[in-house]
Design a protein around this motif. Structure first.
Motif, PDB file in Angstrom:
ATOM      1  N   ARG A 190       8.739   1.447   7.363  1.00  0.00           N
ATOM      2  CA  ARG A 190       9.403   2.723   7.087  1.00  0.00           C
ATOM      3  C   ARG A 190       9.134   3.218   5.669  1.00  0.00           C
ATOM      4  O   ARG A 190       9.041   4.432   5.435  1.00  0.00           O
ATOM      5  CB  ARG A 190      10.921   2.561   7.279  1.00  0.00           C
ATOM      6  CG  ARG A 190      11.329   2.176   8.695  1.00  0.00           C
ATOM      7  CD  ARG A 190      12.785   1.739   8.735  1.00  0.00           C
ATOM      8  NE  ARG A 190      13.673   2.814   8.318  1.00  0.00           N
ATOM      9  CZ  ARG A 190      14.803   2.614   7.622  1.00  0.00           C
ATOM     10  NH1 ARG A 190      15.150   1.389   7.253  1.00  0.00           N
ATOM     11  NH2 ARG A 190      15.553   3.639   7.303  1.00  0.00           N
ATOM     12  N   PHE A 191       9.002   2.282   4.723  1.00  0.00           N
ATOM     13  CA  PHE A 191       8.829   2.639   3.308  1.00  0.00           C
ATOM     14  C   PHE A 191       7.669   1.812   2.736  1.00  0.00           C
ATOM     15  O   PHE A 191       7.880   0.850   1.993  1.00  0.00           O
ATOM     16  CB  PHE A 191      10.120   2.386   2.533  1.00  0.00           C
ATOM     17  CG  PHE A 191      11.292   3.186   3.019  1.00  0.00           C
ATOM     18  CD1 PHE A 191      11.467   4.513   2.639  1.00  0.00           C
ATOM     19  CD2 PHE A 191      12.215   2.620   3.894  1.00  0.00           C
ATOM     20  CE1 PHE A 191      12.537   5.258   3.109  1.00  0.00           C
ATOM     21  CE2 PHE A 191      13.291   3.364   4.358  1.00  0.00           C
ATOM     22  CZ  PHE A 191      13.449   4.688   3.970  1.00  0.00           C
ATOM     23  N   PRO A 192       6.442   2.183   3.073  1.00  0.00           N
ATOM     24  CA  PRO A 192       5.291   1.340   2.730  1.00  0.00           C
ATOM     25  C   PRO A 192       4.968   1.281   1.238  1.00  0.00           C
ATOM     26  O   PRO A 192       4.187   0.422   0.816  1.00  0.00           O
ATOM     27  CB  PRO A 192       4.143   1.974   3.515  1.00  0.00           C
ATOM     28  CG  PRO A 192       4.567   3.401   3.732  1.00  0.00           C
ATOM     29  CD  PRO A 192       6.057   3.363   3.885  1.00  0.00           C
ATOM     30  N   ARG A 193       5.568   2.175   0.430  1.00  0.00           N
ATOM     31  CA  ARG A 193       5.284   2.156  -1.007  1.00  0.00           C
ATOM     32  C   ARG A 193       6.361   1.423  -1.806  1.00  0.00           C
ATOM     33  O   ARG A 193       6.313   1.406  -3.036  1.00  0.00           O
ATOM     34  CB  ARG A 193       5.131   3.591  -1.523  1.00  0.00           C
ATOM     35  CG  ARG A 193       3.885   4.298  -1.003  1.00  0.00           C
ATOM     36  CD  ARG A 193       3.719   5.689  -1.593  1.00  0.00           C
ATOM     37  NE  ARG A 193       4.739   6.631  -1.101  1.00  0.00           N
ATOM     38  CZ  ARG A 193       5.760   7.091  -1.808  1.00  0.00           C
ATOM     39  NH1 ARG A 193       5.930   6.706  -3.080  1.00  0.00           N
ATOM     40  NH2 ARG A 193       6.629   7.942  -1.272  1.00  0.00           N
ATOM     41  N   LEU A 194       7.318   0.817  -1.127  1.00  0.00           N
ATOM     42  CA  LEU A 194       8.296  -0.015  -1.837  1.00  0.00           C
ATOM     43  C   LEU A 194       7.581  -1.148  -2.559  1.00  0.00           C
ATOM     44  O   LEU A 194       6.521  -1.605  -2.121  1.00  0.00           O
ATOM     45  CB  LEU A 194       9.312  -0.600  -0.865  1.00  0.00           C
ATOM     46  CG  LEU A 194      10.452   0.299  -0.395  1.00  0.00           C
ATOM     47  CD1 LEU A 194      11.299  -0.441   0.631  1.00  0.00           C
ATOM     48  CD2 LEU A 194      11.324   0.766  -1.560  1.00  0.00           C
ATOM     49  N   ASP A 217      -0.201  -4.215  -0.080  1.00  0.00           N
ATOM     50  CA  ASP A 217      -0.603  -4.440  -1.469  1.00  0.00           C
ATOM     51  C   ASP A 217       0.557  -4.320  -2.449  1.00  0.00           C
ATOM     52  O   ASP A 217       0.465  -4.827  -3.569  1.00  0.00           O
ATOM     53  CB  ASP A 217      -1.693  -3.446  -1.872  1.00  0.00           C
ATOM     54  CG  ASP A 217      -3.010  -3.717  -1.166  1.00  0.00           C
ATOM     55  OD1 ASP A 217      -3.181  -4.829  -0.637  1.00  0.00           O
ATOM     56  OD2 ASP A 217      -3.863  -2.802  -1.139  1.00  0.00           O
ATOM     57  N   SER A 218       1.631  -3.650  -2.058  1.00  0.00           N
ATOM     58  CA  SER A 218       2.755  -3.443  -2.976  1.00  0.00           C
ATOM     59  C   SER A 218       3.705  -4.632  -3.030  1.00  0.00           C
ATOM     60  O   SER A 218       4.591  -4.677  -3.890  1.00  0.00           O
ATOM     61  CB  SER A 218       3.543  -2.196  -2.564  1.00  0.00           C
ATOM     62  OG  SER A 218       4.095  -2.354  -1.265  1.00  0.00           O
ATOM     63  N   ARG A 251      -0.397 -11.351  -7.739  1.00  0.00           N
ATOM     64  CA  ARG A 251       0.868 -10.754  -7.269  1.00  0.00           C
ATOM     65  C   ARG A 251       2.006 -11.774  -7.224  1.00  0.00           C
ATOM     66  O   ARG A 251       3.028 -11.538  -6.589  1.00  0.00           O
ATOM     67  CB  ARG A 251       0.649 -10.107  -5.902  1.00  0.00           C
ATOM     68  CG  ARG A 251      -0.147  -8.821  -6.029  1.00  0.00           C
ATOM     69  CD  ARG A 251      -0.035  -7.975  -4.792  1.00  0.00           C
ATOM     70  NE  ARG A 251      -1.053  -8.339  -3.815  1.00  0.00           N
ATOM     71  CZ  ARG A 251      -0.856  -8.291  -2.512  1.00  0.00           C
ATOM     72  NH1 ARG A 251       0.332  -7.981  -2.017  1.00  0.00           N
ATOM     73  NH2 ARG A 251      -1.831  -8.580  -1.676  1.00  0.00           N
ATOM     74  N   ILE A 252       1.824 -12.880  -7.911  1.00  0.00           N
ATOM     75  CA  ILE A 252       2.853 -13.911  -7.974  1.00  0.00           C
ATOM     76  C   ILE A 252       3.432 -13.939  -9.389  1.00  0.00           C
ATOM     77  O   ILE A 252       2.681 -13.990 -10.372  1.00  0.00           O
ATOM     78  CB  ILE A 252       2.276 -15.286  -7.590  1.00  0.00           C
ATOM     79  CG1 ILE A 252       1.730 -15.240  -6.157  1.00  0.00           C
ATOM     80  CG2 ILE A 252       3.336 -16.374  -7.717  1.00  0.00           C
ATOM     81  CD1 ILE A 252       1.013 -16.506  -5.727  1.00  0.00           C
ATOM     82  N   LEU A 253       4.761 -13.888  -9.483  1.00  0.00           N
ATOM     83  CA  LEU A 253       5.454 -13.822 -10.765  1.00  0.00           C
ATOM     84  C   LEU A 253       6.363 -15.032 -10.923  1.00  0.00           C
ATOM     85  O   LEU A 253       7.000 -15.474  -9.955  1.00  0.00           O
ATOM     86  CB  LEU A 253       6.308 -12.549 -10.859  1.00  0.00           C
ATOM     87  CG  LEU A 253       5.662 -11.230 -10.418  1.00  0.00           C
ATOM     88  CD1 LEU A 253       6.670 -10.092 -10.540  1.00  0.00           C
ATOM     89  CD2 LEU A 253       4.423 -10.924 -11.242  1.00  0.00           C
ATOM     90  N   PHE A 254       6.440 -15.547 -12.138  1.00  0.00           N
ATOM     91  CA  PHE A 254       7.312 -16.688 -12.392  1.00  0.00           C
ATOM     92  C   PHE A 254       8.773 -16.263 -12.379  1.00  0.00           C
ATOM     93  O   PHE A 254       9.168 -15.267 -12.981  1.00  0.00           O
ATOM     94  CB  PHE A 254       6.992 -17.317 -13.750  1.00  0.00           C
ATOM     95  CG  PHE A 254       7.965 -18.395 -14.154  1.00  0.00           C
ATOM     96  CD1 PHE A 254       8.085 -19.556 -13.404  1.00  0.00           C
ATOM     97  CD2 PHE A 254       8.765 -18.234 -15.270  1.00  0.00           C
ATOM     98  CE1 PHE A 254       8.995 -20.546 -13.766  1.00  0.00           C
ATOM     99  CE2 PHE A 254       9.676 -19.220 -15.640  1.00  0.00           C
ATOM    100  CZ  PHE A 254       9.790 -20.376 -14.893  1.00  0.00           C
ATOM    101  N   GLY A 255       9.586 -17.052 -11.657  1.00  0.00           N
ATOM    102  CA  GLY A 255      11.039 -16.916 -11.693  1.00  0.00           C
ATOM    103  C   GLY A 255      11.644 -18.300 -11.725  1.00  0.00           C
ATOM    104  O   GLY A 255      11.058 -19.259 -11.208  1.00  0.00           O
TER     105      GLY A 255
END
Length: 297
Positions: A190-194, A217-218, A251-255
């Motif tokens: 529904r919201f592909p640019r989220l 990709d987002s 696209r992987i971020l440390f948390g």
């Protein structure tokens, strides 16, 4: 996996120096109003059903200023104040608190939240106008469908704003009515640019959430608690998917989930290093990817 004793004092400075990093960016840290945080800690102490009835001692159970000093001492130069409501009527005042926290804590990325309720569009617009940099949603704790009609206009607004949303939407440590990849896949249709950041890499549905990231990709993922001895004992990452971590490395971020972790902060980073995906991958995950997403130096 081999586990070695690592300490914050010894390991963290050496880790940063070896990678040539002046600092770390942690996209998943919890700073909340003290009464709320005390209740969260109280729930952890009960090893309740949302935790899968696991013992979960809090390593960094200190007052706010001590926690800030500790995090900065680790070399973290940007972090978040992940707040999330578990019922209607909480999100707006949590956002007010987080906005004030960001004003008095310049190294914190201004964090906000929302919940499916009347008025959500208004307070989300207020948060965006105030400069929020990131949202946090906890589908398991909030026990709501992200496709609830009360959120339709909110998603449209957040999508147009391009602000990332850290979403705990996987079914770990215990499944909820609306956790898992299905509701997220429907939302992205529904919201592909989220720009969702899938917390905990979607554990335990790792493969399905990696598929979702490959298709959109987002979609980003955070490493919160992943690959640590604690997580691997309950929800181990599938070995067959290990090469995909390299493929999606940008696209992987440390948390970390600081302060609510049952091990040292250093162990969270060591758990990434022992994957042996290389220094460039580690630099991206621990700093460069988030710096790009949030426009940080």
């Amino acid at each position: 996996m081999t586990s070695l004793p690592v300490t914050d004092t010894d390991y963290l400075p050496e880790f940063r120096a070896r990678l040539g990093l002046s600092g770390l960016i942690d996209v998943h840290t919890h700073f909340m109003p003290e009464p709320v945080l005390r209740k969260v800690w109280g729930y952890f102490d009960t090893a309740g059903p949302l935790l899968g009835h696991r013992e979960w001692p809090i390593t960094y159970r200190d007052e706010e200023q001590v926690r800030l000093k500790t995090l900065r001492g680790f070399g973290v130069h940007a972090f978040t104040s992940m707040v999330y409501p578990h019922k209607p009527g909480m999100a707006a005042w949590l956002n007010d608190w987080s906005a004030d926290f960001a004003r008095r804590t310049p190294d914190c990325l201004h964090t906000s939240t929302f919940y499916p309720e009347p008025g959500a569009l208004d307070y989300v617009r207020t948060a965006l106008d105030a400069g929020t940099r990131i949202f946090k949603l906890h589908i398991q704790v909030g026990d709501y469908d992200p496709n609830d009609p009360l959120l339709t206009e909110v998603w449209g607004l957040v999508q147009d704003a391009g602000v990332p949303i850290v979403m705990h939407c996987g079914s770990g440590p215990a499944a909820g009515r609306f956790t898992g990849p299905g509701p997220m896949a429907a939302l992205l249709q529904r919201f592909p640019r989220l720009r969702p950041i899938i917390a905990h890499m979607g554990a335990p549905e790792y493969t399905e959430f990696l598929d979702l990231a490959a298709a959109h990709d987002s979609v980003l993922l955070d490493t919160t608690m992943n690959f640590t001895d604690f997580f691997e004992a309950a929800d181990p990452f599938p070995p067959a998917d290990r090469p995909r971590l390299a493929d999606l490395g940008d696209r992987i971020l440390f948390g970390s989930d600081f302060p609510n972790i049952p091990y040292s902060y250093a162990h969270a980073l060591y758990a990434l290093e022992r994957l042996e995906l290389g220094d460039d991958w580690l630099r991206g995950v621990c700093h460069d990817n988030a710096a790009r997403v949030f426009g940080l130096g």
